[in-house]
Scaffold this active site. Structure first.
Site, mmCIF file in Angstrom:
data_model
loop_
_atom_site.group_PDB
_atom_site.id
_atom_site.type_symbol
_atom_site.label_atom_id
_atom_site.label_comp_id
_atom_site.label_asym_id
_atom_site.label_seq_id
_atom_site.Cartn_x
_atom_site.Cartn_y
_atom_site.Cartn_z
ATOM 1 N N CYS C 157 0.908 9.203 -16.639
ATOM 2 C CA CYS C 157 1.206 10.369 -16.453
ATOM 3 C C CYS C 157 0.095 10.917 -16.649
ATOM 4 O O CYS C 157 0.201 12.518 -15.461
ATOM 5 C CB CYS C 157 2.370 10.709 -17.345
ATOM 6 N N HIS C 252 1.898 18.196 -18.776
ATOM 7 C CA HIS C 252 0.307 17.681 -19.304
ATOM 8 C C HIS C 252 -0.625 18.768 -18.564
ATOM 9 O O HIS C 252 -0.550 18.739 -17.486
ATOM 10 C CB HIS C 252 0.069 16.214 -18.573
#
Lengths: 360, 360, 360, 360
Positions: C157, C252
């Site tokens: 990710c 993120h």
């Protein structure tokens, strides 16, 4: 004066680490023995906690090099120390038996664990409230066949934010009938690792397993009286607690509404009672005793955990927002540092009481 | 059906933005008028909120281009819309006068502000609880000399986490005598910017100015009855509230202990009453009405703000932890989304009630 | 059109739950098979996740009743579905073998796990960047002796916040030479329970085990080319990553400085390239494809995780703060939703690519 | 030894309060003068900060009773103290003029403000790095016509997490060519109230206005040299900074990648250089000097703000995660306490240098 050698079992966990931290440079006690689960045993303490030392200050030099013992071997601690602080984290029955075994070996045991909180001949002490419960120790020793061994325990951390303020009122002649309260409890109260970060970001959790029962029942023993071989719970005081978890590292807050039995002090009287409240630890000037057991804040938005938890060595209870209750008589906010006053610090203060009372 | 033109005053603030967001694609209402303080006026809405649009979704296209009016000029709104949602942030007296002026101009005013909450002929509506308070409007119009104008308000957000569950019990035949509760309230309830981040990291604040009084007094009017020209407060129900601020973006949690007057339902009955509870918005299938006004969770640790606030379009109240109270009869945890159900969404639902009741 | 039956292995974990949530009402796929560790098997899915369902929306009705299978029994899944989303959480070797076994059984496997990311004939796909890597599947099948089985994986990710913006520049004729970046990663990236709350209150952790290596190496394969039986890594691009954990639930953030090889676009050109960037998923209008793979924010303080992670079904990458770098050429901030775009959502988009490319 | 009387202007703000706190019981300095904006003047300090005292410790007794002066009246401070710590919060030009006025009055001024950071004859001092910049003071006094007045300033807090480690390497013979870094900065760096809580819950903000420029430019002056009447910036070192705000109360973290000019020490050498690094404050054993200016942590996940910011009186820089950089030569994490080392504490250490150097 030669220091009294003490040990910590469960020394590698968060509460155990707090003991190690708080006992560093203690004027009466010296940590000479640390023990933990077999997997952590047989290595220097610094290695046993490598990567999981959670305190802000470094590992005290004197403890750093101690070889960790197996907490299950009470016989090995016997020659190394006079008193054991128990911070073990095992099943309740196992803790109960293990602490008994340490006492059988002639050691004084002061425990954070809940295992013996309701054992009738074990005093559960908040030093400013019921230091006289230690008077049961001769009976405890006699019936258990112990010469020097003893067990004393501290109460659950959640009760500490309201018990001293409430006891101060009772002591001043204003018996309390009913209490409804909500706690906003810190993460450290759950031990390590405790709740997952993802559950406490942009969130609170209005539930802590078993905590409400402890918050309601333990005060009854603390306010009870010694009757021969047993401590008899107080009656006539009902407590209802909502316990919630909030994203705070240390410091339990309690929002308390209370009803008096008969005489009802006014707000000024209550403030005066709290400010003047003092107990045996203050009278004896015990090393870990706060100067004042209760600090009263008058700012409208205090106490707050981060701003008030560290007052007076983190050993005091801070109260504020004293005001009339719309349903009961008065309400207030109470706060204490749960891992110091509410755990290791409170237990050390109890050990100081034991020493001052010649129980060691 | 042609949509009803509505306006938002105080349209650039956080509550105002929530109105704009929630009214986007509303089946009955269309935002045709936005107004704010003179400093924000006379520019397209998108420019007025540039750099301070706080919603997760973008500014609705239809509103983005509207020229912001001066909220002080009720006369200008008069030809642009039929109903005004008031989210202005001014001194209480100024708001009271301003909302009157909008009604004088013939507009229906639905307000989030507290200015008129205790004006006797102004209904303070929680749509599932007291929609019948809107029946005072003819008297309001008559005594004020209004033809089409009207004022209705919503209550403080803090009361919404417990009023629907409590009213459901009252309605089912179990009058409530006393309530002691603690709220853990979200940051968005304070408007923008609200509390400083540094005060809510590793901290909670056990105080919100004025909130406890509102939490205790407003329910009495909500539970009151229309008597000619005035809404008469309910009596015989006492509420005591501790209001605290926690680091949660949206979602107020309430920890509630309650005592019934006489008949005491058991826990199963209460669960059934809550699950079956429904109100006029559900009966009329109003566009913003949740399918169920109360959702009952049975997991031991729910409701929680981040996990439950958005159930059913953020318009429902979620309850859980229903259990016996050690002091009163029962206790539970209630939760609602304070900026939707507790603010703009609740006001829009009230406006839908007005439309369904032919008050517009 | 009849829906394609798909399964989720590791269905009870957080990533597995995200698959269940995102596949609810999917126009092409229908979850007909869920499997987990033996301890969770042989009970309805709703029971297997009771007390640990982490999604905000309820368990989809269709999946709630499915009996959970044993994830180790690839043979049992064979008749229940055509494609398996792998979200198992086991040792790397065990995952590698298990996913092979599912492919041996004739199933298409799309995996979130890192086990096969560097298997040469397994494509690691970011759908807008290297959909052509799926062209290796015939060779993969041939050399593995699979008729219908296949394995495709998604990348870590952490790389998703910067790979689309960087690839867009490369594709537009501006090869990138060097990248230095720091990520501020969300808690959900660590799975459940992930980091302890007490470690992330008033704190950040500047370390995530293994994450920096993945962030530096995986892009090379994504930018590589298919050469017969293997995907050959790109060369000539160096990446250095600092990966940190911050108290954010999802999303993120990456702070990126980059140096071009030769041609250096100016800031306006870069903005235009990003705004116009589109890939095969957009061309094919795949169901889970965002309208735009890259959204460019011009506010000075964006993107921010809570405010931007959910743009365009949580499937887009949001960039902002594009500016000159004082050391390299340019710098910017990139953001994506790590459990949707960066995990389950990205894998579902890859599965849609497989279906559109007739690999199923 | 009689203590040197010092004053704090801007004494009621957060930085001012930190000065008051840190100067309590200082062995050399005694606060005899506090001044603030006219609105706070003419009342005891305790009243001026009532309700906004942000420190954990109470207001020092000695300062509590001081009558707050008007910070604009440098003439009034003249007879009350010898040195002024400036923490005023006004427009840059106004601060520049005001600080000049205090120096005109014959006072030594040590400032946290950015107004004079780039005034050529004003030294910007990090005490362990460029204490010799104080040698410009005679020239400063001469050209300004000051007998005893002087101005020295501290740098921006953001640079402190990386400047000491980088300077230590330069000093050891390893000139640095280029640095790319990202800071994760604490809330207290923004002053009070600073960012809104609702913007930092479940969020980070990858932007701090003006901070990146300061982080890149100020090091050049710190590393510069005194040349007659001016400090000449260093050249040949390029810095690029991403500055982000995270929900941490105190403690700025920097993720740093650096490239050496020629000679490249290996990781062991760097560790040794940092551990041995010491400066003039250590040599002179100044009261506020940390024992070691740099502490090297070897745990994989340190330093962390809450766990390491308070090491060595909050006056040290903690570094960790020293490792090869995939693009430059090495990378590491640096951390310091931004309101102590990076603000009031650093300024007090500079004042101690001034005293030790006979500039007072």
């Amino acid at each position: 004066m030669q220091k009294i050698p003490v040990g910590v079992i469960g020394a590698t966990g968060m509460v155990g680490q707090n003991y190690i931290r708080l006992l560093d440079a203690h004027p009466w006690f010296e940590v000479t023995c640390v023990a933990a689960s077999p997997g952590s045993a047989n290595q220097p303490y610094r290695d046993a906690v490598a990567g999981r030392w959670l305190m802000a200050s470094p590992i005290p030099e004197g403890v750093s090099h101690l070889i960790v013992g197996d907490a299950n071997r009470a016989d090995q601690a016997r020659n190394q120390c006079r008193l054991i602080f128990s911070a073990v984290n095992m099943k309740k029955d196992a803790v109960a038996a293990l602490e008994m075994e340490y006492a059988n070996q002639g050691l004084a045991v002061v425990s954070n664990n809940s295992a013996h909180r309701h054992t009738p001949d074990v005093p559960m002490v908040i030093p400013e409230i019921n230091p006289h419960h230690l008077e049961i120790i001769p009976a405890q020793r006699k019936s258990r066949g112990w010469d020097k061994g003893l067990i004393a325990v501290k109460s659950n951390c959640s009760v500490q934010s309201y018990m001293a303020p409430i006891y101060a009122l009772i002591k001043a002649g204003f018996p309390v009938n009913r209490i409804i309260l909500t706690t906003l409890q810190a993460l450290s109260g759950a031990g390590y690792p405790g709740p997952a970060a993802i559950d406490l970001v942009d969130n609170i959790v209005p539930y802590i397993g078993g905590e409400e029962e402890k918050s309601e029942i333990e005060p009854l023993k603390i306010l009870g009286r010694v009757d021969g071989n047993a401590i008899v719970n107080a009656s006539g005081i009902d407590i209802s607690a909502h316990c919630t978890r909030v994203p705070v590292t240390d410091g339990h807050t309690a929002c308390v509404s209370l009803e008096f039995k008969e005489a009802k002090p006014d707000l000024d009287e209550i403030g005066t009672i709290w400010r003047r409240f003092s107990g045996l630890p203050q009278e004896l000037a015990l090393p870990s005793a706060p100067k004042r057991p209760i600090i009263v804040k008058t700012e409208p938005d205090r106490p707050q955990p981060r701003k008030d938890r560290d007052l007076d060595k983190s050993m005091t209870v801070t109260v504020g927002r004293l005001r009339k209750c719309n349903v009961f008589d008065v309400r207030f906010i109470g706060l204490h540092h749960n891992t110091v006053r509410g755990a290791a610090g409170g237990a050390i203060l109890t050990a100081e009481l034991l020493q001052a009372g010649n129980y060691l």
